[in-house]
Scaffold this active site. Structure first.
Site, PDB file in Angstrom:
ATOM      1  N   LYS A   1       1.021  -1.072  -0.018  1.00  0.00           N
ATOM      2  CA  LYS A   1      -0.015  -0.177   0.193  1.00  0.00           C
ATOM      3  C   LYS A   1       0.773   1.219  -0.106  1.00  0.00           C
ATOM      4  CE  LYS A   1      -3.483   2.275   2.736  1.00  0.00           C
ATOM      5  NZ  LYS A   1      -4.501   2.777   1.779  1.00  0.00           N
TER       6      LYS A   1
ATOM      7  N   THR B   1      -2.680   6.744   0.055  1.00  0.00           N
ATOM      8  CA  THR B   1      -4.095   6.593   0.774  1.00  0.00           C
ATOM      9  C   THR B   1      -4.927   7.749   0.168  1.00  0.00           C
ATOM     10  OG1 THR B   1      -5.191   6.827   3.070  1.00  0.00           O
ATOM     11  CG2 THR B   1      -3.056   8.289   2.708  1.00  0.00           C
TER      12      THR B   1
ATOM     13  N   GLU C   1      -3.420   0.931  -3.620  1.00  0.00           N
ATOM     14  CA  GLU C   1      -3.998   0.560  -2.360  1.00  0.00           C
ATOM     15  C   GLU C   1      -4.161  -0.900  -1.951  1.00  0.00           C
ATOM     16  OE1 GLU C   1      -5.506   2.567   0.009  1.00  0.00           O
ATOM     17  OE2 GLU C   1      -6.059   4.476  -0.918  1.00  0.00           O
TER      18      GLU C   1
END
Length: 105
Positions: A21, A24, A74
């Site tokens: 990841k 954000t 993500e």
């Protein structure tokens, strides 16, 4: 929220620590982060620190412009990403994409 701290749901911790990841998506209340800024990362639920990240970029993006590349960053599918964002923010048009990389665990 302090601009030197960011929180994530615990379910994202492993993805952040593994480097899976790298972005954000947040609402305008978290658009204050700046490229080159070091940020301490904690869990949303318990405020437990688990790493530090460096912010690489902060960009405005429309919900409708999200694509499979954003989903990959993500570590989700595009339908999952859209669902998670809607769960957290409800109907939202404008998001802030914060790109980051891990600097310390």
């Amino acid at each position: 929220m302090s601009s030197n701290k960011i929180t994530f749901f615990q379910r994202f911790e492993k993805d952040i620590l593994s480097g899976a990841k790298t972005i954000t998506l947040r609402d305008a209340s978290e658009s204050h982060y700046k490229a080159g800024q070091g940020v301490s990362v904690s869990t949303y639920e318990t405020d437990r620190w688990f790493c530090d990240v460096m912010i690489d970029s902060v960009e405005c993006i429309k919900f409708d412009e999200l694509n499979s590349i954003h989903a990959e960053q993500e570590n989700m599918t595009l339908p999952e990403l859209r669902e998670v964002i809607t769960e957290i923010y409800g109907e939202i048009e404008t998001l802030w994409m914060i790109s980051f990389h891990l600097v310390r665990t």
